[in-house]
Write a protein that holds these residues in place. Structure first.
Motif, PDB file in Angstrom:
ATOM      1  N   ASP A  50       7.921 -37.458   1.177  1.00 52.76           N
ATOM      2  CA  ASP A  50       9.125 -36.831   1.728  1.00 52.76           C
ATOM      3  C   ASP A  50      10.396 -37.625   1.448  1.00 52.76           C
ATOM      4  O   ASP A  50      11.473 -37.241   1.892  1.00 52.76           O
ATOM      5  N   ALA A  51      10.285 -38.729   0.757  1.00 50.54           N
ATOM      6  CA  ALA A  51      11.465 -39.576   0.517  1.00 50.54           C
ATOM      7  C   ALA A  51      12.382 -38.920  -0.508  1.00 50.54           C
ATOM      8  O   ALA A  51      12.026 -38.767  -1.674  1.00 50.54           O
ATOM      9  N   THR A  52      13.550 -38.504  -0.035  1.00 50.79           N
ATOM     10  CA  THR A  52      14.483 -37.802  -0.917  1.00 50.79           C
ATOM     11  C   THR A  52      15.545 -38.753  -1.466  1.00 50.79           C
ATOM     12  O   THR A  52      15.824 -39.801  -0.889  1.00 50.79           O
ATOM     13  N   THR A  73      15.056 -32.414  -4.769  1.00 48.68           N
ATOM     14  CA  THR A  73      15.701 -33.317  -3.814  1.00 48.68           C
ATOM     15  C   THR A  73      15.368 -34.775  -4.137  1.00 48.68           C
ATOM     16  O   THR A  73      15.571 -35.655  -3.307  1.00 48.68           O
ATOM     17  N   ARG A  75      12.412 -36.061  -4.690  1.00 49.97           N
ATOM     18  CA  ARG A  75      11.117 -36.534  -4.203  1.00 49.97           C
ATOM     19  C   ARG A  75      10.164 -36.720  -5.374  1.00 49.97           C
ATOM     20  O   ARG A  75      10.207 -35.938  -6.329  1.00 49.97           O
ATOM     21  N   ARG A 146       5.289 -18.578  11.188  1.00 53.40           N
ATOM     22  CA  ARG A 146       4.887 -19.315   9.990  1.00 53.40           C
ATOM     23  C   ARG A 146       3.979 -20.480  10.338  1.00 53.40           C
ATOM     24  O   ARG A 146       3.915 -20.924  11.464  1.00 53.40           O
ATOM     25  N   ASP A 220      -4.799 -17.561  -2.592  1.00 57.16           N
ATOM     26  CA  ASP A 220      -4.108 -16.781  -1.556  1.00 57.16           C
ATOM     27  C   ASP A 220      -3.188 -17.660  -0.713  1.00 57.16           C
ATOM     28  O   ASP A 220      -2.041 -17.300  -0.427  1.00 57.16           O
ATOM     29  N   ALA A 222      -1.954 -20.588  -1.509  1.00 57.29           N
ATOM     30  CA  ALA A 222      -0.849 -21.076  -2.337  1.00 57.29           C
ATOM     31  C   ALA A 222       0.199 -19.986  -2.520  1.00 57.29           C
ATOM     32  O   ALA A 222       1.404 -20.253  -2.539  1.00 57.29           O
ATOM     33  N   THR A 223      -0.267 -18.742  -2.631  1.00 59.17           N
ATOM     34  CA  THR A 223       0.673 -17.630  -2.769  1.00 59.17           C
ATOM     35  C   THR A 223       1.528 -17.486  -1.511  1.00 59.17           C
ATOM     36  O   THR A 223       2.743 -17.272  -1.603  1.00 59.17           O
ATOM     37  N   PHE A 226       3.989 -20.122  -1.591  1.00 59.58           N
ATOM     38  CA  PHE A 226       4.958 -19.787  -2.638  1.00 59.58           C
ATOM     39  C   PHE A 226       5.984 -18.790  -2.107  1.00 59.58           C
ATOM     40  O   PHE A 226       7.169 -18.854  -2.425  1.00 59.58           O
ATOM     41  N   ARG A 232       5.178 -25.448   6.665  1.00 61.68           N
ATOM     42  CA  ARG A 232       6.582 -25.651   7.039  1.00 61.68           C
ATOM     43  C   ARG A 232       7.110 -26.884   6.314  1.00 61.68           C
ATOM     44  O   ARG A 232       6.431 -27.909   6.253  1.00 61.68           O
ATOM     45  N   PRO A 233       8.344 -26.797   5.780  1.00 62.55           N
ATOM     46  CA  PRO A 233       8.922 -27.980   5.165  1.00 62.55           C
ATOM     47  C   PRO A 233       9.149 -29.072   6.216  1.00 62.55           C
ATOM     48  O   PRO A 233       9.377 -28.741   7.381  1.00 62.55           O
ATOM     49  N   GLY A 239       1.438 -24.627  -3.560  1.00 59.29           N
ATOM     50  CA  GLY A 239       2.174 -23.360  -3.616  1.00 59.29           C
ATOM     51  C   GLY A 239       3.638 -23.548  -3.241  1.00 59.29           C
ATOM     52  O   GLY A 239       4.543 -23.026  -3.896  1.00 59.29           O
ATOM     53  N   ILE A 242       5.592 -25.183  -6.032  1.00 60.57           N
ATOM     54  CA  ILE A 242       5.984 -24.250  -7.103  1.00 60.57           C
ATOM     55  C   ILE A 242       7.185 -23.422  -6.652  1.00 60.57           C
ATOM     56  O   ILE A 242       8.146 -23.228  -7.400  1.00 60.57           O
TER      57      ILE A 242
ATOM     58  N   LEU B  18       2.330 -16.757  -8.425  1.00 57.17           N
ATOM     59  CA  LEU B  18       2.105 -18.136  -8.840  1.00 57.17           C
ATOM     60  C   LEU B  18       1.839 -18.234 -10.322  1.00 57.17           C
ATOM     61  O   LEU B  18       2.407 -19.050 -11.033  1.00 57.17           O
ATOM     62  N   ARG B 405      17.942 -27.524  -0.220  1.00 58.28           N
ATOM     63  CA  ARG B 405      17.961 -28.908  -0.724  1.00 58.28           C
ATOM     64  C   ARG B 405      18.733 -29.820   0.229  1.00 58.28           C
ATOM     65  O   ARG B 405      18.294 -30.936   0.530  1.00 58.28           O
ATOM     66  N   ASP B 412      15.129 -35.582   5.928  1.00 62.41           N
ATOM     67  CA  ASP B 412      14.357 -36.748   5.480  1.00 62.41           C
ATOM     68  C   ASP B 412      15.083 -38.040   5.816  1.00 62.41           C
ATOM     69  O   ASP B 412      14.489 -38.974   6.350  1.00 62.41           O
ATOM     70  N   GLN B 416      13.619 -40.754   8.352  1.00 62.26           N
ATOM     71  CA  GLN B 416      13.278 -42.105   7.875  1.00 62.26           C
ATOM     72  C   GLN B 416      13.929 -43.160   8.765  1.00 62.26           C
ATOM     73  O   GLN B 416      13.425 -44.268   8.893  1.00 62.26           O
TER      74      GLN B 416
END
Lengths: 289, 551
Positions: A50-52, A73, A75, A146, A220, A222-223, A226, A232-233, A239, A242, B18, B405, B412, B416
């Motif tokens: 997660d290091a941006t 970002t 990463r 989600r 499925d 991964a879709t 996607f 969740r981010p 997926g 991508i 995908l 982004r 992040d 951190q």
């Protein structure tokens, strides 16, 4: 010459049947490596996933410190790929485990239970079978929000008939065999015969079926990621990696999408090769018996 | 004892996006895209500002225009305060006045306005102006339209203009008189905004709450007429050949608005010519679109910011807000996310919005600290307040790659340093609802968004954060701030008003209720066969389609 050639052909044929094909060995090896990398990601990953660093975004593969480059970002793609393997493998494993447990239970109940239960369960499985799994997962996400839990359960429900129908069919065939009747004549209960003798005989087929389902569950899930409906981010699976790389494609930067895309592709192919091999092995065994 | 296997079955094969993306990526890799280099610095885009474009000369039968922020929920001018609605409504409905390119007032449905005293405005209506159905625009329609906006049941964001409203009456068949309770330096601007947009009374009353919906449509006077709305698919407008403005000659016969929100799909559609243009262009598509057609940039009144939406959670602690501000990678957002087209922003209102007393505002702006990421400060603040480790939910628009982004990088960096920022990507309808409904904001502590001023008046924006204002999502309240803004609202003298606003600006910035990040340009893209459209922020409230046409 005329005597030798057939003999050689026979030996070659026998040898081919006994040896595992190279593709199977490669697939097995690949999956072991992927599983090991996923398990050891905290140790092996060169960076935090997660290091941006926005100013280091879109670095190409081979950039110093970033073997597979960086994403939008900044990463590290390799680290995210390693950590992403965890969810990408564990989630479909969960789906398959749930679907297998439910499918085996329902299949055995249908085959070994009373006739009315067979009719009821068979029709129920037909109904679920007709419903697209991905749609069911999206419905679950719409209702429960989600995340991976709801779509995993929904996909497990959708995949249950794939296992259940096969188990029912095999269990019916097995029930017609003399040994089953013999055990029952000897006084063994129906449940005991089912669990101790019928089920073990179905295990290889169930395993083959589950292996195939794993590949489809991986695709499925991964879709869904996607489409932005999965993890969740900032969590990542392949997926979502991508999906996040899509805008980069517009800038002529394919690598953030290519790398996880290849990971999905190779994993699904490897699982399918193993599943096919398992299925074929069971088939050959059956033919010999 | 071995079993005889049945035929193995597998889930039906599914074509997935995908695979398509992987193939697309591989193909792009093989082709070696034009911008295949690495590194953020190489991703810069040279956005030259344009204010003059060649005038349109030839008629165009029909165009397709995309609304990148999604399908409008309604086309009622009373709700025209979000981009998707305004982009369409601005071509259909008009107010008493309209903005020129410098936000000067130009006559529209009123030919003139007299200002006999500080509290009175007398409008003389345009003779011969008609609605699309041929009915004349009457003083009664004007009074009804202005009053309708103020109806609390309509919950129009434009009702906020009326803090000094006393009455509006039809004083002659072609005359309307507006009375205020006190002098209002901003009221003139609203004559060109949806607060004074005129709709036909009979149609609006007959439609009731459905006015502006897909079924009922609207009845206005503008350059383009509502033709059809296929919900989920498109909105169609056709040219109003009886438009009163005979000086403008709209050359586009009809326009179909589409609602593609995915940036990749937008760029693909624009490049293929399936869509002829759109406002708000995805940053990632700049290179390809500038090679394909006309990608134009202009000065804007836009800002990119984080706004607190709930002060009962961690955002209620000033130290947490301060830490969040210090976690923002301003340089990365400006240089990498926006590819050098955005400017660091010290205040919520960008300097481009100083429509008067520029020297006063500019001096105040330059006294503000230049924001910069300071992770040591974040860590220090986190160690000082236990609330910093509480979950702070930041909402953003997932469809916008820039927002995704920036949000990812902010979360992040904050995490951190010990904070607990959780991201909530939202769909366009979900995100749009945040600006309309307190219920939709439940569960969120802050939102990351692009905003804009309707006209170059900083007071108009800072007014949003007074106690009880519709847009004061967090419910923040500061008596000194309220007093300064209240005084400014009654101050006609530009310099004095600017000084008051600058003092209020310093308070809200110190409190980090709204954290400005960068200011953005206005961007528009259209195909190479079109011309006439200058990239101006006024497009939301002026009939921009009337300028567009063939070369």
């Amino acid at each position: 010459m005329t005597l030798t050639l057939p003999a050689l052909r026979t030996r070659r044929g026998t040898s081919r049947a006994r040896r595992r094909p190279v593709a199977v060995l490669l697939s097995g090896g690949f999956l072991v490596v992927v599983a090991a990398v996923a398990a050891l990601a905290p140790v092996l990953a060169p960076h935090s996933p997660d290091a941006t660093s926005l100013l280091d975004s879109f670095l190409l593969p081979g950039a110093p410190g970033h073997l597979l480059g960086t994403d939008s970002t900044g990463r590290d793609t390799l680290s995210r790929l390693m950590y992403g393997a965890r969810l990408s493998l564990l989630a479909p494993l969960g789906v398959v485990a749930l679907a297998t447990i439910a499918g085996v239970t329902l299949g055995l109940l249908a085959a070994r239970g009373p006739g009315w239960l067979d009719v009821l369960l068979s029709r129920a499985m037909d109904v679920v079978f007709a419903f697209p799994g991905l749609l069911l997962a999206m419905l679950a996400i719409a209702v429960f929000g989600r995340g991976l839990t709801a779509p995993m359960i929904a996909l497990a429900i959708a995949y249950t008939p794939f296992v259940g129908r096969v188990v029912r069919s095999l269990a019916l065939q097995e029930s017609a065999r003399p040994y089953v009747e013999s055990y029952q004549v000897m006084g063994f209960g129906r449940l005991a015969v089912t669990l101790r003798h019928v089920l073990p005989n179905l295990t290889p087929v169930i395993a083959a079926q589950s292996a195939l389902a794993f590949g489809y569950a991986l695709i499925d899930l991964a879709t869904l990621s996607f489409l932005g409906l999965g993890v969740r981010p900032p969590q990542s699976d392949w997926g979502s990696m991508i999906a996040q790389a899509q805008p980069a494609l517009l800038q002529g930067l394919p690598w953030p999408a290519v790398v996880p895309g290849i990971a999905v592709l190779l994993t699904v192919v490897a699982v399918n090769v193993l599943g096919d091999h398992l299925g074929n092995s069971v088939g050959r065994t059956g033919e010999r018996s | 004892m071995h079993s005889t296997p049945a035929t193995l079955t597998a889930p039906r094969s599914r074509g997935t996006a995908l695979a398509a993306t992987a193939l697309l990526a591989a193909a792009t890799a093989a082709c070696g895209g034009s911008a295949g280099g690495g590194g953020g610095d190489q991703r810069q885009f040279d956005a030259e500002y344009t204010s003059d474009v060649p005038a349109a000369a030839t008629p165009v039968e029909g165009i397709t225009w995309n609304l990148p922020t999604g399908e409008p929920p309604i086309l009622d001018p009373a709700q025209s305060a979000v981009e998707s609605i305004s982009t369409v409504v601005s071509n259909m409905c008009e107010g008493l006045f309209t903005f020129d390119e410098d936000y000067g007032l130009q006559p529209a449905l009123a030919e003139s306005v007299e200002h006999p005293d500080d509290l009175t405005y007398v409008f003389t209506l345009r003779e011969g102006a008609t609605f699309w159905n041929g009915n004349p625009v009457t003083a009664d329609d004007v009074v009804y339209s202005v009053t309708r906006i103020l109806d609390p049941a309509l919950a129009s964001p434009w009702a906020a203009w009326a803090v000094n409203f006393e009455s509006i009456t039809a004083t002659a068949p072609d005359e309307v008189t507006l009375r205020l309770t006190g002098p209002d330096p901003m009221v003139d601007n609203f004559f060109a905004l949806p607060a004074f947009t005129v709709v036909e009374r009979a149609t609006a009353e007959a439609a009731g709450p459905a006015f502006g919906s897909a079924g009922a449509g609207v009845m206005c006077t503008g350059a383009y007429e509502f033709a059809a709305w296929d919900q989920g698919q498109s909105i169609e407008l056709t040219r109003n050949d009886d438009w009163w403005n005979s000086e403008a000659e709209p050359l586009v016969e009809s326009v179909t608005f589409t609602f593609v929100t995915d940036p990749s799909a937008q760029v693909a559609s624009l490049r293929s010519g399936e869509t002829d243009g759109q406002w708000i262009v995805p940053t990632a598509g700049f290179d390809q679109l500038s090679e394909e057609g006309d990608l134009l940039f202009g000065e804007s009144l836009q800002n990119f910011f984080i706004s607190a939406t709930d002060l009962t959670g961690p955002m209620g602690d000033p130290a947490v807000r301060d830490a969040l501000q210090a976690a923002i990678d301003y340089e990365g957002i400006s240089e990498s996310v926006y590819r050098g087209t955005a400017e660091h922003l010290r205040a919520v209102v960008p300097p481009t919005a100083y429509g008067y007393a520029e020297d006063v505002f500019q001096e105040a702006y330059e006294e503000l600290p230049q924001p910069a990421q300071d992770l040591d400060r974040v860590a220090e603040l986190v160690s000082q307040t236990p609330r910093a480790s509480e979950e702070l939910v930041l909402a953003y628009l997932a469809a916008a790659d820039e927002d995704t982004r920036a949000a990812t990088a902010i979360a992040d960096a904050a995490n951190q340093a010990g904070m607990n920022v959780q991201l909530r990507p939202l769909t366009p309808p979900e995100f749009g609802a945040l600006f309309a409904s307190p219920q939709a904001r439940e569960g969120f502590d802050a939102l990351l968004s692009v905003g804009y001023l309707d006209y170059p008046e900083p007071l108009a924006y800072y007014q949003f954060f007074t106690t009880g204002n519709f847009y004061n999502f967090a419910g923040w309240s500061d008596p000194e701030y309220d007093a300064l803004i209240g005084e400014a609202l009654g101050t006609v003298d530009d310099t004095e008003r600017a000084e008051l606003v600058a003092r209020a600006q310093a308070i809200i910035l110190e409190q980090d209720i709204v954290i400005p990040i960068v200011s953005l340009p206005t961007a528009v893209y259209h195909g190479p066969e079109l011309t006439g459209l200058a990239p101006r922020e006024t497009y939301r409230y002026t009939p921009w389609l009337a300028a567009l046409g063939g070369e």
